[in-house]
Design an enzyme around this catalytic site. Structure first.
Site, PDB file in Angstrom:
ATOM      1  CG  ASP A 176      -2.186   0.796   1.013  1.00 47.07           C
ATOM      2  OD1 ASP A 176      -3.213   0.498   1.622  1.00 47.07           O
ATOM      3  OD2 ASP A 176      -2.127   1.756   0.201  1.00 47.07           O
ATOM      4  CD  GLU A 231      -6.445   5.727   2.942  1.00 47.23           C
ATOM      5  OE1 GLU A 231      -6.284   6.165   1.791  1.00 47.23           O
ATOM      6  OE2 GLU A 231      -5.535   5.185   3.574  1.00 47.23           O
TER       7      GLU A 231
HETATM    8  C1  GLC Z   1      -4.372   4.207   0.089  1.00 50.38           C
HETATM    9  C2  GLC Z   1      -5.299   3.061   0.463  1.00 50.38           C
HETATM   10  C3  GLC Z   1      -5.445   2.019  -0.610  1.00 50.38           C
HETATM   11  C4  GLC Z   1      -5.298   2.658  -1.974  1.00 50.38           C
HETATM   12  C5  GLC Z   1      -3.878   3.173  -2.089  1.00 50.38           C
HETATM   13  C6  GLC Z   1      -3.630   3.899  -3.423  1.00 50.38           C
HETATM   14  O1  GLC Z   1      -3.628   4.596   1.207  1.00 50.38           O
HETATM   15  O2  GLC Z   1      -5.024   2.383   1.683  1.00 50.38           O
HETATM   16  O3  GLC Z   1      -6.727   1.409  -0.425  1.00 50.38           O
HETATM   17  O4  GLC Z   1      -5.558   1.698  -2.992  1.00 50.38           O
HETATM   18  O5  GLC Z   1      -3.531   4.044  -1.026  1.00 50.38           O
HETATM   19  O6  GLC Z   1      -4.356   5.085  -3.471  1.00 50.38           O
END
Ligand code: GLC
Length: 655
Positions: free
Chosen positions: A327, A522
């Site tokens: 991530d 988030e």
């Molecule tokens: C974010 C999220 C993830 C996402 C990634 C790219 O922090 O946790 O779900 O796909 O970054 O944006």
């Protein structure tokens, strides 16, 4: 139209059979690792395509170490140029929420495809013996939601309430077309989190607190997104976040999941069995940590460094042969790692590193790791082989994304009828003591700014990461609830006042009050203990509004846009009808079809999370904290009188 039935039974069987082996290299694992791995039932491996495997081996044999490390690196479009993609042999790029071509929020599909073309051509212009096509990933989590003019579908919490995986599959198919319209071939979806505490800011990205429902809908979306993988309307899916993102203590985003090995596999693992059975090609690792409770308690730490789970379980036991992606900068959270340097995560089994900004130093550090023996070249080769396998399965070596028939087609961003159907099927009627349906010819007072707000109805991951910094001018396609009411009852019959001031509700036949959470994503959406989780405490001005319009002898219908179930008994008691609309997306106007009028439809949705009776949820939806159980939902065909509900005090802080 892609249509496949996904048998739920597969999950039940997958989770009940006893673990037959701890997978190859069992002796290499410590006792806690062996216990963790043993809790996950084994899966049968699929058959690799020998022709593809031969081509992969030949390409890897001709690659330099620099080319291999470039291939496992994922950079963000604000931090890398096409020329650098070529120079550093970059294998994949992404755009984060709120990043657009030329940072133009209203970028057209032509702007998107032009940029995608530039990156794609640059990747093929490198000096590699065999050029490797690039893949671009985007968070298309409720339609191609980062793109101006796209249809945004209800977020997953509402789709879960529809209890119709076939609908989710159709949305996946429509989303894949919309992603291909922008020249992109990879969607970072579905989330298969099983949320235990709705304090979590990402609750709305989850389909349900029931692992079986979360798994079935996740698999359905994967079928819709991936189709046959090589079709013009197919994109790679990314099941996420492995594993345990929805089960952190007190719902703290990126926090600590404390569970037994058995519960971790049964609850947090359910979605991965279904996703792998649906042939998902990529898995995104979770930010959270896992602490195994039970006979051998053990703190495994952050998932990105957890070799037992990423390699021992996901790759060996569950036989996943696609690619594992980290991530956003998540490797920096692994003990001993930084944003651009993490041999632990490479050795744990991560194959693609989402290092959006510091990708250059990540490459340099990783080259040093291999040359100084902290990472074997064999591990890098395994990662590269997985990446190439996914790219071959998507047909990228034969046919670039740009050649797809939806590429550059703005109409492919949109599917209003599908979104309207999903909105109608995802709104839950929690109370209706005679207020609905509204009679034709009713004079309606609509209050609450959210009634005419695309940002409020779309929520997070909508044009921007947080769904903020936008207004109705950023949504050219769609309908607010106010628009829908005016369509259903006529302009003259509908009076709108965001704050209800200066108007006497008594002069109307009904009042519709539209309340909303602030859009969030988030950690910014977490409601951290000990703050009470109650709509009227977090938004007192909305509670005051409902107070102002209720008790005037005119029925009040309250509609709540929220990314979670939340304490609202006080608001429900002040309402004659109460609709949990969750986050309906760009076609919230379709809710009006459920209220009566010319296009009257019946409610059909049922909660996919329990609705709390307390502002201090302890997690896990215990019966003594539940106002409406998971599965609850009223309709005109299944009416029930609610009457006055017992309210609980909303404390200053939760004990
Ligand atoms: C974010 C999220 C993830 C996402 C990634 C790219 O922090 O946790 O779900 O796909 O970054 O944006």
């Amino acid at each position: 139209m892609k249509s496949r039935y996904f048998p739920l039974l597969a999950i039940a069987v997958g989770l009940t059979s006893t673990a037959s082996s701890a997978g190859p290299g069992a002796s290499a694992w410590s006792p806690p690792e062996r216990q963790a791995i043993a809790a996950w039932p084994a899966r049968k491996a699929g058959k690799p395509d020998p022709a593809i495997e031969r081509r992969i081996a030949a390409i890897v044999a001709g690659m330099t170490l620099e080319q291999k490390v470039g291939q496992i690196t994922q950079a963000e479009i604000r931090s890398i140029t096409p020329a650098e993609v070529s120079q550093y042999y970059i294998g994949t790029i992404l755009n984060g929420g709120g990043a657009w071509p030329e940072m133009n929020k209203h970028a057209s599909v032509t702007d998107w495809t032009r940029l995608a073309d530039a990156y794609a051509k640059a990747a093929l212009a490198s000096d590699m013996k065999v050029k490797v096509p690039l893949i671009w990933g985007i968070d298309a989590v409720h339609g191609n939601n980062n793109v101006y003019g796209a249809t945004l579908y209800p977020h997953n919490i509402g789709l879960g309430a529809a209890h119709e995986p076939a609908l989710v599959e159709r949305i996946g198919w429509a989303t894949a077309k919309a992603v291909r319209a922008t020249g992109i071939g990879w969607a970072f979806a579905p989330t298969v989190a099983v949320v235990r505490n709705q304090r979590w800011g990402r609750t709305y990205e989850s389909y349900s607190s029931d692992p079986v429902q979360a798994a079935a809908n996740g698999a359905a979306l994967i079928h819709g997104l991936q189709g046959t993988l090589t079709g013009d309307g197919d994109v790679l899916a990314s099941v996420k976040h492995f594993a345990g993102d929805g089960g952190t203590w007190r719902g703290i985003d990126q926090g600590e999941n404390r569970s037994s090995a058995a519960n971790y596999a049964r609850i947090d693992g359910a979605g991965y069995y279904a996703a792998l059975d649906a042939k998902v090609q990529t898995v995104m690792i979770s930010y959270n940590s896992w602490t195994m409770t039970g006979p051998i308690a053990h703190e495994f730490g952050k998932m990105h460094g957890n070799r037992a789970l990423v390699t021992g379980v996901l790759k060996d036991k569950l036989r996943f042969d696609g690619l594992v992606v980290s991530d956003w900068n998540a490797i920096e959270q692994v003990s001993g790692c930084t944003t651009d340097h993490c041999p632990v995560a490479i050795n744990a089994g991560v194959d693609v590193f989402m290092v959006p900004e510091k990708w250059k130093s990540f490459i340099a550090n990783t080259l040093a790791d291999v040359r100084e023996g902290r990472v074997t070249e064999a591990r890098i080769d395994d990662a590269v082989k997985r990446i190439l396998r996914v790219k071959f399965r998507q047909g990228l070596f034969e046919r670039p994304i740009a050649a797809g028939k939806f590429t550059g087609d703005a109409a492919a961003l949109i599917d209003r009828p599908l979104a309207q159907e999903a909105v109608r099927k995802s709104a839950v009627l929690l109370k209706n003591d005679g207020a609905l349906p509204l009679k034709a010819g009713s004079r309606i007072l609509v209050v609450g700014a959210a009634a005419d707000s695309f940002p409020a109805q779309a929520g997070g991951w909508s044009l921007t990461w947080q769904g903020d910094g936008t207004d109705n001018g950023d949504y050219p396609i769609g309908e607010t609830l106010l628009g829908g009411l005016r369509r259903a009852y006529g302009d003259a019959a509908v009076t709108f006042s965001p704050d209800g001031n200066g108007l006497d509700p008594g002069k109307f036949d009904a009042v519709i009050a539209v309340l909303a959470e602030k859009p969030h994503a988030e950690m910014k959406g977490d409601v951290r203990w000990p703050e009470p989780l109650a709509q009227s405490r977090q938004y007192p001005e909305q509670a005051a509004l409902v107070d102002r319009v209720s008790g005037k002898g005119v029925p009040v219908v309250t509609v709540l846009y929220s990314g979670r179930t939340t304490y609202a008994t006080d608001l429900i008691n002040h309402s004659d009808a109460f609709v949990a609309a969750f986050l309906p997306g760009t076609e919230a106007g379709a809710l009006a079809d459920l209220f009566g009028g010319t296009a009257r439809r019946d409610f059909s949705a049922r909660l996919s999370f329990a609705w709390p009776a307390t502002a201090c949820p302890s997690g896990g939806e215990p019966a003594d904290e539940t106002l409406f159980a998971r599965g609850f939902g009223l309709s005109y065909a299944r009416p029930a009188k609610t009457g006055r509900l017992a309210e609980r005090a909303i404390p200053a802080t939760c004990p």
